[in-house]
Design a protein around this motif. Structure first.
Motif, mmCIF file in Angstrom:
data_model
loop_
_atom_site.group_PDB
_atom_site.id
_atom_site.type_symbol
_atom_site.label_atom_id
_atom_site.label_comp_id
_atom_site.label_asym_id
_atom_site.label_seq_id
_atom_site.Cartn_x
_atom_site.Cartn_y
_atom_site.Cartn_z
ATOM 1 N N SER A 1 0.768 -1.335 -0.012
ATOM 2 C CA SER A 1 0.132 -0.043 0.001
ATOM 3 C C SER A 1 0.589 1.306 0.171
ATOM 4 O O SER A 1 1.973 1.226 0.627
ATOM 5 C CB SER A 1 -0.879 -0.088 1.193
ATOM 6 N N ASP B 1 -3.916 9.021 -2.538
ATOM 7 C CA ASP B 1 -5.354 8.694 -2.135
ATOM 8 C C ASP B 1 -5.472 9.329 -0.893
ATOM 9 O O ASP B 1 -6.432 9.033 -0.191
ATOM 10 C CB ASP B 1 -5.236 7.273 -1.805
ATOM 11 N N ASN C 1 -9.159 10.986 -1.073
ATOM 12 C CA ASN C 1 -10.189 10.162 -1.027
ATOM 13 C C ASN C 1 -10.547 9.339 0.119
ATOM 14 O O ASN C 1 -11.564 9.140 0.657
ATOM 15 C CB ASN C 1 -9.769 8.937 -2.156
ATOM 16 N N LEU D 1 -10.416 4.196 -4.060
ATOM 17 C CA LEU D 1 -9.055 4.138 -3.558
ATOM 18 C C LEU D 1 -8.520 3.338 -4.774
ATOM 19 O O LEU D 1 -9.025 2.450 -5.361
ATOM 20 C CB LEU D 1 -9.033 3.442 -2.355
ATOM 21 N N ARG D 2 -7.068 3.418 -4.760
ATOM 22 C CA ARG D 2 -6.233 2.482 -5.662
ATOM 23 C C ARG D 2 -6.318 1.036 -5.129
ATOM 24 O O ARG D 2 -6.521 0.976 -4.037
ATOM 25 C CB ARG D 2 -4.737 2.980 -5.736
ATOM 26 N N ASN E 1 -4.671 0.147 -1.907
ATOM 27 C CA ASN E 1 -5.012 0.834 -0.837
ATOM 28 C C ASN E 1 -6.614 0.438 -0.635
ATOM 29 O O ASN E 1 -7.164 1.106 0.600
ATOM 30 C CB ASN E 1 -5.196 2.467 -1.008
#
Length: 509
Positions: free
Chosen positions: A21, A26, A29, A159-160, A163
């Motif tokens: 992570s 992010d 977010n 989120l990516r 993550n």
């Protein structure tokens, strides 16, 4: 606070990537998710505070049971979740299609409540309008549950990939913070006694914050936040297409649910989950109200939740090492006798409280004992929760993991809600009262109590509190259930994984 559904299979399946992570990019977010979950917790906290406000306004426990239906939407959201996931405007955004109108409605509901809630809560001369309060707060919680569905889904693409696991942390922290604000903080600031003692030098007959003020403030926060998200937060359609987040079919989702329910093992677990919490329903649903009725100030009772918050965060981590094996529900069954015993301890506390608490003054030693007992109770409550979640994760078919887990969580939550409502409902019928000036009047209804006090200048004396009868009944039912439940859970844990897989079950027919 009641335990809510965790984020669905996307979060669980992405836990393995937590070691890679990287929060860079992010941060905004995560802040948005935290605040959205905090907003979700506000009405949940309010729904916990309203029964405390009503308790000293001459309402019956049957009316408290009626209001307890406002807690049900989070246990029923599975029934409309497929619609929220499947019906949307791709141009406006899959999640914003539902989030924007839902949060606007929540804001408008709060503004509406702020103008009428004092009238509906009643005062010394008027009775509370329980029906209206129930309808409005039930609708508010339906909207909050819908917002939960939307935000849980949006977290998976907001989120990516590496993550996504942080979304569950946002859920837990944000919702807990919102509940704390709506319940503990509001109850403290609404209390004249608390504010006079700790927050101001000039005494007043009112708290710093009234319920209409609280609702008005958060109503506008909902509206402003929703407007900002509608204007400035956009959904990543490309990421949605890659993740398959746009490929949904509402008819298929409901068919999938039905196929899961038809599994023989699931039919047994349904009965198990819907009946497991009957034995401690009186303890969990009625004790707090009885303690307030016995003399503990409602704001001091609410403050007991403060030391529970870190415990609720840390306990699952400590308990999880005992539930990682092939038989996680052994911990569940092991904790049950202790939770049943707490029913008797709670009844004793209610009985002794009027002798200890005088004039709203709670002795320090009593408050410490009360918190210690609740902390121990929380250990066994968390043990049962963590064990059940581990069991659900173990038996859920990975092919349909999110739907499977949500169904089991829904059944578990519903299995706690209906006994709580029933426990509140039956306190009054099991209570024996008598009018001091008219022995034929049993004071069983509000009209009979008013007849005793107004027409006959009498007092409704309690001969025996139905709470104690209910506590004994729940203990007996719980012990009988434990004999049956222990055998059933042994059988369920010994079944092969094929007994829980919907695809294999369909092939065998």
């Amino acid at each position: 606070m009641e335990k809510r559904d965790s984020l669905e299979d996307g979060i669980r399946e992405s836990n393995h990537v937590q070691e890679c992570s990287d929060l860079r990019g992010d941060e905004k977010n995560i802040a948005i998710l935290l605040f959205l979950y905090l907003l979700q917790g506000i009405p949940l906290g309010l729904c916990g505070s309203i029964p405390m406000l009503l308790q000293n306004r001459n309402i019956s426990y049957r009316q408290q049971a009626e209001f307890s239906f406002v807690q049900w939407p989070f246990s029923l959201k599975l029934f409309w979740a497929p619609i929220v996931d499947s019906v949307f405007s791709q141009t406006f955004g899959r999640r914003k299609t539902w989030l924007i109108p839902t949060q606007y409605l929540m804001g408008f509901f709060m503004l509406l409540l702020s103008g009428h809630v004092d009238q509906w809560l009643g005062n010394r001369t008027t009775q509370p309008n329980i029906e209206m309060l129930t309808v409005i707060f039930f609708a508010l919680n339906v909207l909050a549950a819908t917002q939960d569905i939307v935000v849980d889904g949006w977290a998976l693409t907001m989120l990516r990939r590496c993550n996504v696991g942080y979304a569950s942390t946002c859920n837990s922290v944000g919702q807990t913070a919102g509940y704390f604000i709506g319940y503990v903080l509001f109850m403290a600031l609404e209390s004249a006694e608390f504010c006079n003692s700790y927050l101001r030098s000039t005494p007043s007959n009112e708290g710093i914050l009234s319920l209409p003020d609280f609702l008005y403030f958060w109503g506008w926060i909902f509206i402003i936040t929703t407007t900002l998200i509608a204007l400035f937060k956009h959904e990543d359609l490309e990421k949605m297409h890659k993740s398959g987040d746009l490929n949904t079919d509402v008819k298929h989702a409901y068919k999938l649910l039905w196929n899961i329910v038809k599994l023989p093992s699931i039919k047994t677990i349904i009965i198990f989950l819907l009946t497991a919490k009957i034995g401690f329903s009186a303890c969990d649903a009625v004790t707090g109200l009885k303690l307030v009725e016995a003399g503990i100030p409602k704001e001091k009772f609410a403050l007991m939740a403060v030391p529970m918050i870190p415990l609720q965060i840390l306990l699952p981590l400590a308990i999880s090492k005992y539930t990682v094996g092939p038989r996680p529900m052994d911990v569940y069954i092991m904790a049950m006798p202790y939770r049943l015993a707490f029913g008797l301890i709670a009844a004793f506390l209610v009985w002794v409280t009027p002798y200890v608490v005088t004039g709203g003054q709670v002795p320090v030693y009593y408050f410490i004992v009360l918190i210690a007992i609740y902390l121990v109770h929380q250990v066994f409550t968390s043990s049962m929760f963590v064990a059940s979640m581990a069991f659900f994760a173990k038996i859920s078919d990975p092919a349909v993991g999110g739907t499977y887990m949500t169904l089991l969580n829904t059944l578990s939550n519903l299995g706690g809600n209906w006994p709580a409502t029933a426990a509140l409902w039956f306190v009054d019928p099991l209570t024996f009262r008598q009018c001091s000036t008219d022995p034929s009047n049993d004071c069983s209804t509000i009209s009979k109590r008013e007849l005793c006090t107004d027409a006959h200048n009498g007092v409704c004396n309690m001969q025996f509190d139905g709470y104690y009868i209910e506590s004994i009944i729940c203990l007996i039912v719980g012990l009988v259930w434990l004999r049956w439940g222990r055998r059933k859970i042994d059988l369920l844990q010994s079944r092969p994984m094929s007994a829980w897989k919907i695809i294999l079950a369909k092939q065998n027919r």
